[in-house]
Design an enzyme around this catalytic site. Sequence first.
Site, short mmCIF file in Angstrom:
data_model
loop_
_atom_site.label_atom_id
_atom_site.label_comp_id
_atom_site.label_asym_id
_atom_site.label_seq_id
_atom_site.Cartn_x
_atom_site.Cartn_y
_atom_site.Cartn_z
N SER A 1 0.85 -1.20 0.00
CA SER A 1 0.00 0.00 0.00
C SER A 1 0.88 1.25 0.00
O SER A 1 2.03 1.21 0.48
CB SER A 1 -0.86 0.02 1.27
OG SER A 1 -1.54 1.26 1.39
N TYR B 1 -1.68 -1.29 10.31
CA TYR B 1 -1.82 -1.51 8.86
C TYR B 1 -0.59 -0.99 8.12
O TYR B 1 0.01 -1.69 7.30
CB TYR B 1 -3.08 -0.79 8.38
CG TYR B 1 -3.37 -0.90 6.90
CD1 TYR B 1 -4.10 -1.97 6.38
CD2 TYR B 1 -2.93 0.08 6.00
CE1 TYR B 1 -4.38 -2.06 5.02
CE2 TYR B 1 -3.20 -0.01 4.63
CZ TYR B 1 -3.93 -1.08 4.15
OH TYR B 1 -4.21 -1.17 2.81
N1 LIG Z 1 -8.63 -0.05 -1.70
C1 LIG Z 1 -7.53 0.67 -1.46
O1 LIG Z 1 -7.55 1.92 -1.57
C2 LIG Z 1 -6.25 -0.01 -1.08
C3 LIG Z 1 -5.09 0.79 -1.00
C4 LIG Z 1 -3.91 0.18 -0.68
C5 LIG Z 1 -3.85 -1.18 -0.45
N2 LIG Z 1 -4.98 -1.94 -0.52
C6 LIG Z 1 -4.85 -3.38 -0.28
O2 LIG Z 1 -5.45 -4.08 -1.34
C7 LIG Z 1 -5.81 -5.38 -0.90
C8 LIG Z 1 -7.22 -5.69 -1.36
O3 LIG Z 1 -8.11 -4.81 -0.70
P1 LIG Z 1 -9.40 -4.19 -1.39
O4 LIG Z 1 -9.26 -2.74 -1.38
O5 LIG Z 1 -9.70 -4.91 -2.63
O6 LIG Z 1 -10.49 -4.52 -0.24
P2 LIG Z 1 -11.74 -5.51 -0.19
O7 LIG Z 1 -12.28 -5.40 1.17
O8 LIG Z 1 -12.64 -5.23 -1.35
O9 LIG Z 1 -11.08 -6.93 -0.45
C9 LIG Z 1 -10.32 -7.60 0.51
C10 LIG Z 1 -10.58 -9.07 0.39
O10 LIG Z 1 -9.75 -9.77 1.33
C11 LIG Z 1 -10.53 -10.74 1.96
N3 LIG Z 1 -9.97 -11.08 3.27
C12 LIG Z 1 -9.94 -10.32 4.39
N4 LIG Z 1 -9.40 -11.01 5.40
C13 LIG Z 1 -9.08 -12.25 4.91
C14 LIG Z 1 -8.49 -13.40 5.47
N5 LIG Z 1 -8.13 -13.46 6.76
N6 LIG Z 1 -8.29 -14.47 4.67
C15 LIG Z 1 -8.68 -14.43 3.36
N7 LIG Z 1 -9.25 -13.38 2.79
C16 LIG Z 1 -9.45 -12.29 3.56
C17 LIG Z 1 -11.91 -10.12 2.07
O11 LIG Z 1 -12.91 -11.09 2.30
C18 LIG Z 1 -12.03 -9.44 0.72
O12 LIG Z 1 -12.55 -10.31 -0.25
C19 LIG Z 1 -5.63 -5.37 0.62
O13 LIG Z 1 -4.43 -6.02 0.95
C20 LIG Z 1 -5.56 -3.89 0.95
O14 LIG Z 1 -4.87 -3.66 2.13
C21 LIG Z 1 -6.19 -1.37 -0.84
#
Ligand SMILES: NC(=O)c1ccc[n+]([C@@H]2O[C@H](COP(=O)([O-])OP(=O)(O)OC[C@H]3O[C@@H](n4cnc5c(N)ncnc54)[C@H](O)[C@@H]3O)[C@@H](O)[C@H]2O)c1
Length: 283
Positions: free
Chosen positions: A141, A154
């Site tokens: 991230s 985080y």
């Molecule tokens: N959306 C953003 O702006 C952003 C920015 C930087 C990083 N990220 C990272 O991107 C990745 C995906 O996030 P996203 O934004 O798509 O969010 P999201 O909530 O849409 O997706 C996250 C997914 O991870 C799954 N998950 C959570 N805990 C879990 C576990 N213990 N075991 C298996 N699956 C699990 C959830 O069920 C969900 O399907 C994450 O690692 C997040 O930290 C997102």
Amino acid sequence: MGERLKDKVAVITGGTSGIGRGTVDLFLAEGAKVVVGDVQEHRGEEMTLTLGDNFSYCQTDVSQEADVKNLVDHTVEKFGRVDCMFNNAGFGGVGGQLDEIDMDGFDTSVGVLLKGVFLGYKYAVPVMKKQGSGSIISTASVAGLQAGFGPQVYSACKAAVAHLAKTAALELGEFNIRSNAICPGGIATPIFASALELGANAADEFAEFMKPRLAKLQPVARSGVPNDIAEMALFLASDASTFVTGQIIAVDGGLTAGRMRGLSDAVNFEETINEFLSTHQSS
Ligand SMILES: NC(=O)c1ccc[n+]([C@@H]2O[C@H](COP(=O)([O-])OP(=O)(O)OC[C@H]3O[C@@H](n4cnc5c(N)ncnc54)[C@H](O)[C@@H]3O)[C@@H](O)[C@H]2O)c1
């Protein structure tokens, strides 16, 4: 329909929502066979019904070693190999000030955000070594690159995930296994609602609600969308990137390029959440 991942098998954790879900669609469209490991079983079942024979779902809590081992075993059993391990599952983790953070929440957060990624390496690497090739990608991230983009735990975990991509690249290069991390910026996904316990559908609505607000965050004047990250994951999983390893790649619309004038009043997450809750409850 392209062929950039023809004959490749990819594991995507967190693939039932947001960035992971977008990557599933793109990888399938580019000819890959895809296995998703996630905790959202109902969504995994829906995807199994609609995505066809090149898709498989395996219920997986990435913080549990036995689950991640089972995910990789399931993939090898079903599709014969693992060309790409995309360690993407995540959530916002425990919140609060340093002197308030609950240690059970700390352990759960580190379990998913750091241990979960490490386990992806641990179980994909032996399969990839046998094959003589592989690409491991982790979602870090911008919060792991600069302070101020996420909660304490985080942010620390994401910095560790980014660094792990580099240390692993040094160890794995001789086996023709690549290791990279993607650092998304503000991507409109349900993650922003994960602490609110709204349920999956309202969390999806919240992602839409965030879009105009995230558009103000960075030089590129739109919100990031899952496909922005999926395209980078596609590049890193494909043979277009066989000389790329040990890299931490920001896909953030320029967010980390520098501070924009007027940024300070761009997004107030607390206000945004309250605004959403008031409209959601009244609808
Ligand atoms: N959306 C953003 O702006 C952003 C920015 C930087 C990083 N990220 C990272 O991107 C990745 C995906 O996030 P996203 O934004 O798509 O969010 P999201 O909530 O849409 O997706 C996250 C997914 O991870 C799954 N998950 C959570 N805990 C879990 C576990 N213990 N075991 C298996 N699956 C699990 C959830 O069920 C969900 O399907 C994450 O690692 C997040 O930290 C997102």
